[in-house]
Write a protein that holds these residues in place. Structure first.
Motif, PDB file in Angstrom:
ATOM      1  N   GLU A 141      60.536  47.277  17.793  1.00 18.25           N
ATOM      2  CA  GLU A 141      59.657  46.107  17.751  1.00 18.25           C
ATOM      3  C   GLU A 141      58.576  46.154  18.825  1.00 18.25           C
ATOM      4  N   ILE A 142      58.924  46.657  19.998  1.00 19.70           N
ATOM      5  CA  ILE A 142      57.927  46.795  21.064  1.00 19.70           C
ATOM      6  C   ILE A 142      56.866  47.812  20.665  1.00 19.70           C
ATOM      7  N   SER A 143      57.314  48.921  20.088  1.00 20.66           N
ATOM      8  CA  SER A 143      56.381  49.982  19.695  1.00 20.66           C
ATOM      9  C   SER A 143      55.477  49.550  18.548  1.00 20.66           C
ATOM     10  N   ALA A 144      56.036  48.817  17.574  1.00 24.00           N
ATOM     11  CA  ALA A 144      55.284  48.485  16.364  1.00 24.00           C
ATOM     12  C   ALA A 144      54.661  47.095  16.386  1.00 24.00           C
ATOM     13  N   SER A 145      55.077  46.264  17.352  1.00 30.65           N
ATOM     14  CA  SER A 145      54.581  44.882  17.455  1.00 30.65           C
ATOM     15  C   SER A 145      54.861  44.083  16.184  1.00 30.65           C
ATOM     16  N   LYS A 146      56.042  44.275  15.646  1.00 34.99           N
ATOM     17  CA  LYS A 146      56.474  43.514  14.466  1.00 34.99           C
ATOM     18  C   LYS A 146      57.988  43.603  14.378  1.00 34.99           C
ATOM     19  N   PRO A 147      58.633  42.743  13.576  1.00 32.49           N
ATOM     20  CA  PRO A 147      60.092  42.805  13.430  1.00 32.49           C
ATOM     21  C   PRO A 147      60.560  44.195  12.998  1.00 32.49           C
ATOM     22  N   TRP A 148      61.747  44.570  13.457  1.00 31.88           N
ATOM     23  CA  TRP A 148      62.221  45.941  13.248  1.00 31.88           C
ATOM     24  C   TRP A 148      62.272  46.328  11.772  1.00 31.88           C
ATOM     25  N   ALA A 149      62.699  45.418  10.890  1.00 30.20           N
ATOM     26  CA  ALA A 149      62.817  45.757   9.465  1.00 30.20           C
ATOM     27  C   ALA A 149      61.449  46.046   8.865  1.00 30.20           C
ATOM     28  N   LEU A 150      60.460  45.239   9.201  1.00 29.51           N
ATOM     29  CA  LEU A 150      59.111  45.467   8.678  1.00 29.51           C
ATOM     30  C   LEU A 150      58.524  46.747   9.252  1.00 29.51           C
ATOM     31  N   ALA A 151      58.835  47.043  10.502  1.00 28.87           N
ATOM     32  CA  ALA A 151      58.344  48.279  11.120  1.00 28.87           C
ATOM     33  C   ALA A 151      58.914  49.503  10.396  1.00 28.87           C
ATOM     34  N   ILE A 152      60.203  49.442  10.045  1.00 32.33           N
ATOM     35  CA  ILE A 152      60.808  50.557   9.310  1.00 32.33           C
ATOM     36  C   ILE A 152      60.155  50.697   7.938  1.00 32.33           C
ATOM     37  N   LEU A 153      59.935  49.577   7.267  1.00 34.15           N
ATOM     38  CA  LEU A 153      59.299  49.625   5.948  1.00 34.15           C
ATOM     39  C   LEU A 153      57.933  50.300   6.012  1.00 34.15           C
ATOM     40  N   ASP A 154      57.197  50.057   7.096  1.00 30.87           N
ATOM     41  CA  ASP A 154      55.876  50.666   7.244  1.00 30.87           C
ATOM     42  C   ASP A 154      55.959  52.147   7.612  1.00 30.87           C
ATOM     43  N   ALA A 155      57.078  52.561   8.197  1.00 35.57           N
ATOM     44  CA  ALA A 155      57.210  53.947   8.665  1.00 35.57           C
ATOM     45  C   ALA A 155      57.747  54.891   7.595  1.00 35.57           C
ATOM     46  N   VAL A 156      58.339  54.331   6.543  1.00 35.50           N
ATOM     47  CA  VAL A 156      58.988  55.153   5.512  1.00 35.50           C
ATOM     48  C   VAL A 156      58.010  55.489   4.391  1.00 35.50           C
ATOM     49  N   ASP A 157      58.055  56.731   3.944  1.00 37.03           N
ATOM     50  CA  ASP A 157      57.283  57.162   2.783  1.00 37.03           C
ATOM     51  C   ASP A 157      58.160  56.959   1.546  1.00 37.03           C
ATOM     52  N   PHE A 158      57.964  55.853   0.849  1.00 41.53           N
ATOM     53  CA  PHE A 158      58.816  55.512  -0.286  1.00 41.53           C
ATOM     54  C   PHE A 158      58.516  56.339  -1.530  1.00 41.53           C
ATOM     55  N   ARG A 159      57.547  57.238  -1.421  1.00 44.28           N
ATOM     56  CA  ARG A 159      57.353  58.187  -2.509  1.00 44.28           C
ATOM     57  C   ARG A 159      58.469  59.229  -2.511  1.00 44.28           C
ATOM     58  N   LYS A 160      59.156  59.338  -1.384  1.00 45.09           N
ATOM     59  CA  LYS A 160      60.301  60.232  -1.282  1.00 45.09           C
ATOM     60  C   LYS A 160      61.515  59.565  -1.916  1.00 45.09           C
ATOM     61  N   THR A 161      62.283  60.339  -2.642  1.00 49.13           N
ATOM     62  CA  THR A 161      63.503  59.799  -3.239  1.00 49.13           C
ATOM     63  C   THR A 161      64.469  59.326  -2.163  1.00 49.13           C
ATOM     64  N   SER A 162      64.530  60.082  -1.077  1.00 47.60           N
ATOM     65  CA  SER A 162      65.366  59.719   0.070  1.00 47.60           C
ATOM     66  C   SER A 162      64.505  59.876   1.324  1.00 47.60           C
ATOM     67  N   GLY A 163      63.805  58.806   1.694  1.00 51.38           N
ATOM     68  CA  GLY A 163      62.839  58.900   2.784  1.00 51.38           C
ATOM     69  C   GLY A 163      63.283  58.280   4.088  1.00 51.38           C
ATOM     70  N   PHE A 164      64.531  57.817   4.147  1.00 53.55           N
ATOM     71  CA  PHE A 164      65.013  57.166   5.364  1.00 53.55           C
ATOM     72  C   PHE A 164      66.525  57.249   5.405  1.00 53.55           C
ATOM     73  N   SER A 165      67.080  57.339   6.607  1.00 51.64           N
ATOM     74  CA  SER A 165      68.527  57.316   6.776  1.00 51.64           C
ATOM     75  C   SER A 165      68.881  56.456   7.977  1.00 51.64           C
ATOM     76  N   GLU A 166      69.667  55.406   7.743  1.00 55.49           N
ATOM     77  CA  GLU A 166      70.112  54.571   8.847  1.00 55.49           C
ATOM     78  C   GLU A 166      71.049  55.347   9.761  1.00 55.49           C
ATOM     79  N   TYR A 167      71.883  56.236   9.180  1.00 53.16           N
ATOM     80  CA  TYR A 167      72.792  57.041   9.997  1.00 53.16           C
ATOM     81  C   TYR A 167      72.008  57.992  10.913  1.00 53.16           C
ATOM     82  N   GLU A 168      71.038  58.681  10.329  1.00 48.90           N
ATOM     83  CA  GLU A 168      70.274  59.644  11.118  1.00 48.90           C
ATOM     84  C   GLU A 168      69.447  58.934  12.192  1.00 48.90           C
ATOM     85  N   THR A 169      68.909  57.770  11.864  1.00 51.91           N
ATOM     86  CA  THR A 169      68.092  57.028  12.831  1.00 51.91           C
ATOM     87  C   THR A 169      68.942  56.498  13.971  1.00 51.91           C
TER      88      THR A 169
END
Length: 285
Positions: A177-205
């Motif tokens: 949130e400090i880095s993105a200046s927005k709530p953490w969930a919205l920041a993740i949504l902006d950081a993920v490329d949803f064109r990828k079938t699997s573009g994010f992992s909560e475990y890996e993060t």
């Protein structure tokens, strides 16, 4: 005494058959003060009727409100079938971030059966982390964008379960949130490329963050787990039959993921096919 405060699973009716087996085993194999499963709001009653009383059934809306709609607008038409897959990751993160400081939580995949008594907190308070070899390259750009962490570890944290101290999860959310200046969930949504079938992992993060910032509180385990339970067993009832039981005695847990159904082969062919997949893909270390 060091122990888990809560074991959390996220499930839908699609994986109910696996959950019926898993929910009976979790309380007997993993010691914790609390157990909960988080499900779609309209499925709460169905899960309450089928889940042991020791496990709390929570509606997902209390963790992510109407985030599903936001994710759905982000995911392109070609990947709409993955919307639920992305959503469940946010539910797991929110369940950790909303916890009380000082607690040890465990995320446990609802399609994974513990086969032995498992300890995730040692006498020094360190958390045990299982490993795999998955390391999907699409998972790492969001981690670097969100947290500035370049994960070059020789293993993956995607191992069907992950322990986390709630203050570490809160610390990660605050850093995002400090880095993105927005709530953490919205920041993740902006950081993920949803064109990828699997573009994010909560475990890996989460794993990358904890390893980078709290490695002294982590113990990496070489405990073995088996990913291709569907191919191996064919029918989960085979788990207590030979030669499956003999084979599974060497593992800590087995995954019964819905995608791993494969072609229903004769019992011996199923067994050999699962071994082949395990050796070729190295689903675990």
């Amino acid at each position: 005494m060091n122990q888990l405060d809560c074991v959390t699973s996220v499930c839908t009716l699609r994986d109910l058959n696996a959950w019926l087996l898993v929910s009976k085993q979790i309380p007997t194999k993993i010691a914790s003060k609390r157990y909960r499963v988080i499900v779609p709001d309209d499925q709460v009653r169905a899960f309450q009727e089928r889940t042991p009383a020791k496990i709390e059934v929570h509606p997902e809306s209390i963790y992510i409100s109407d985030l599903y709609k936001t994710i759905k607008t982000k995911v392109p038409t070609t990947n709409q079938h993955r919307t639920g897959w992305y959503l469940q990751q946010f539910i797991k993160l929110a369940s950790l971030i909303d916890g009380d400081n000082g607690e040890n939580h465990l995320i446990w995949d609802a399609d994974t059966v513990p086969l032995k008594n498992l300890d995730f907190v040692d006498h020094d308070g360190r958390l045990a982390f299982y490993k795999s070899n998955e390391r999907n390259p699409d998972y790492f750009p969001p981690i670097e964008r969100l947290l500035g962490i370049n994960n070059s570890l020789p293993f993956s944290f995607i191992a069907q379960c992950l322990a986390c101290k709630t203050e570490w999860a809160k610390e990660m959310a605050a850093a995002i949130e400090i880095s993105a200046s927005k709530p953490w969930a919205l920041a993740i949504l902006d950081a993920v490329d949803f064109r990828k079938t699997s573009g994010f992992s909560e475990y890996e993060t989460l794993g990358s963050f904890m390893m980078a910032n709290h490695s002294n509180g982590i113990r990496l385990t070489d405990g073995r787990w088996f990913r291709y339970g569907g191919s191996l067993l064919g029918d989960p009832a085979n788990m207590n039959r030979q030669p499956y039981k003999w084979f599974l005695d060497r593992y800590d847990f087995i995954s019964l993921e819905s995608w791993d159904t494969g072609v229903r082969l004769p019992r011996a062919a199923n067994f050999l096919n699962a071994l082949r997949k395990e050796l070729l893909t190295k689903g675990r270390l």
